[in-house]
Design an enzyme around this catalytic site. Structure first.
Site, PDB file in Angstrom:
ATOM      1  N   CYS A 179      -4.002   0.551  -2.619  1.00  0.00           N
ATOM      2  CA  CYS A 179      -3.628  -0.650  -1.850  1.00  0.00           C
ATOM      3  C   CYS A 179      -2.468  -1.880  -2.365  1.00  0.00           C
ATOM      4  CB  CYS A 179      -5.130  -1.694  -1.928  1.00  0.00           C
ATOM      5  SG  CYS A 179      -6.416  -0.615  -0.981  1.00  0.00           S
ATOM      6  N   GLU A 232       0.470   5.066   0.394  1.00  0.00           N
ATOM      7  CA  GLU A 232      -0.471   6.207   0.710  1.00  0.00           C
ATOM      8  C   GLU A 232      -0.065   7.571   0.510  1.00  0.00           C
ATOM      9  OE1 GLU A 232      -1.236   5.665   5.099  1.00  0.00           O
ATOM     10  OE2 GLU A 232      -2.531   3.795   4.751  1.00  0.00           O
ATOM     11  N   GLU A 289      -2.563  -4.846  -3.063  1.00  0.00           N
ATOM     12  CA  GLU A 289      -3.268  -5.891  -3.891  1.00  0.00           C
ATOM     13  C   GLU A 289      -3.239  -4.992  -5.363  1.00  0.00           C
ATOM     14  OE1 GLU A 289      -4.714  -5.204  -1.259  1.00  0.00           O
ATOM     15  OE2 GLU A 289      -5.586  -6.622  -0.177  1.00  0.00           O
ATOM     16  N   CYS A 336     -10.171  -3.682  -4.628  1.00  0.00           N
ATOM     17  CA  CYS A 336      -9.358  -4.480  -5.273  1.00  0.00           C
ATOM     18  C   CYS A 336      -9.894  -5.979  -5.697  1.00  0.00           C
ATOM     19  CB  CYS A 336      -8.407  -5.012  -3.979  1.00  0.00           C
ATOM     20  SG  CYS A 336      -7.394  -3.401  -3.393  1.00  0.00           S
ATOM     21  N   ASN A 361       0.802  -1.114   0.001  1.00  0.00           N
ATOM     22  CA  ASN A 361      -0.024  -0.069  -0.057  1.00  0.00           C
ATOM     23  C   ASN A 361       0.832   1.324   0.023  1.00  0.00           C
ATOM     24  OD1 ASN A 361       0.784  -0.779   2.920  1.00  0.00           O
ATOM     25  ND2 ASN A 361      -1.134   0.158   3.580  1.00  0.00           N
ATOM     26  N   CYS A 391      -9.792  -5.169  -0.082  1.00  0.00           N
ATOM     27  CA  CYS A 391     -11.130  -4.452  -0.076  1.00  0.00           C
ATOM     28  C   CYS A 391     -11.970  -4.698  -1.244  1.00  0.00           C
ATOM     29  CB  CYS A 391     -10.499  -3.040   0.102  1.00  0.00           C
ATOM     30  SG  CYS A 391      -9.985  -2.193  -1.623  1.00  0.00           S
TER      31      CYS A 391
HETATM   32  N1  THU Z   1      -5.327  -1.674   2.489  1.00  0.00           N
HETATM   33  C1  THU Z   1      -4.660  -2.342   1.647  1.00  0.00           C
HETATM   34  O1  THU Z   1      -3.490  -2.077   1.037  1.00  0.00           O
HETATM   35  N2  THU Z   1      -5.141  -3.518   1.022  1.00  0.00           N
HETATM   36  C2  THU Z   1      -6.386  -4.074   1.672  1.00  0.00           C
HETATM   37  O2  THU Z   1      -7.049  -4.922   1.221  1.00  0.00           O
HETATM   38  C3  THU Z   1      -7.058  -3.142   2.753  1.00  0.00           C
HETATM   39  C4  THU Z   1      -6.502  -1.839   3.175  1.00  0.00           C
HETATM   40  C5  THU Z   1      -4.521  -0.344   2.907  1.00  0.00           C
HETATM   41  C6  THU Z   1      -5.334   0.707   2.346  1.00  0.00           C
HETATM   42  C7  THU Z   1      -4.625   1.815   3.351  1.00  0.00           C
HETATM   43  O3  THU Z   1      -3.196   2.213   2.869  1.00  0.00           O
HETATM   44  C8  THU Z   1      -4.424   1.064   4.502  1.00  0.00           C
HETATM   45  O4  THU Z   1      -4.562  -0.355   4.143  1.00  0.00           O
HETATM   46  C9  THU Z   1      -5.459   1.385   5.721  1.00  0.00           C
HETATM   47  O5  THU Z   1      -6.841   1.178   4.824  1.00  0.00           O
END
Ligand code: THU
Length: 135
Positions: free
Chosen positions: A53, A44, A55, A93, A42, A90
């Site tokens: 994310c 940000e 994935e 994804c 991920n 999520c």
């Molecule tokens: N996140 C992911 O990378 N993958 C997921 O399946 C769920 C959430 C990340 C997004 C964000 O950077 C952090 O987790 C909190 O939501």
């Protein structure tokens, strides 16, 4: 490539996660049908919606490199750059995975390499919307 090996690749990638805002680190390892593995984390952003994310980062890297045929993804997640949480992809994804993957595509998640749960994309995204709807 076993699910443990794929999860280990996700946990290793997790160390490069850039999550200064949520503090929630995620690593993903995507297995292509030819055995190639693409990892993602991920990433940000100060403008929160601009982040991505783990994935999707992995899927987009693989597609950019010419791969579209995938068999499994492993997800390792936790705070402080260490796996310890059992994270599911999520909704966005799941939708991105469904663009390229069949319903029997495997999703591995778990708190550690010794505690991996296995799901299919069909289980996590039933009745999905896809390219067939647009034909
Ligand atoms: N996140 C992911 O990378 N993958 C997921 O399946 C769920 C959430 C990340 C997004 C964000 O950077 C952090 O987790 C909190 O939501």
């Amino acid at each position: 490539m076993t699910k443990k090996q794929l999860f280990a690749a996700a946990a290793e990638a997790l160390k490069n996660s850039y999550a200064p805002y949520s503090g929630y680190n995620v690593g993903a390892a995507l297995l292509c049908s030819d055995g190639t593995v693409y990892t993602g984390v991920n990433v940000e952003n100060a403008s929160f919606p601009a982040g991505c994310c783990a994935e999707r980062t992995a899927v987009f890297s693989a597609v950019a490199d010419g791969h579209r045929d995938f068999t499994a993804i492993a997800i390792a997640a936790g705070k402080g750059g260490v796996a310890g949480d059992s994270a599911f992809p999520c909704g966005i994804c799941r939708q991105v995975l469904s663009e390229f993957c069949d319903s029997d595509f495997k999703i591995y998640t778990g708190k550690s390499i010794d505690e991996i749960s296995e799901f299919t994309l069909g289980e996590l995204l039933p009745y999905s919307f896809g390219s067939a709807n647009l034909r």
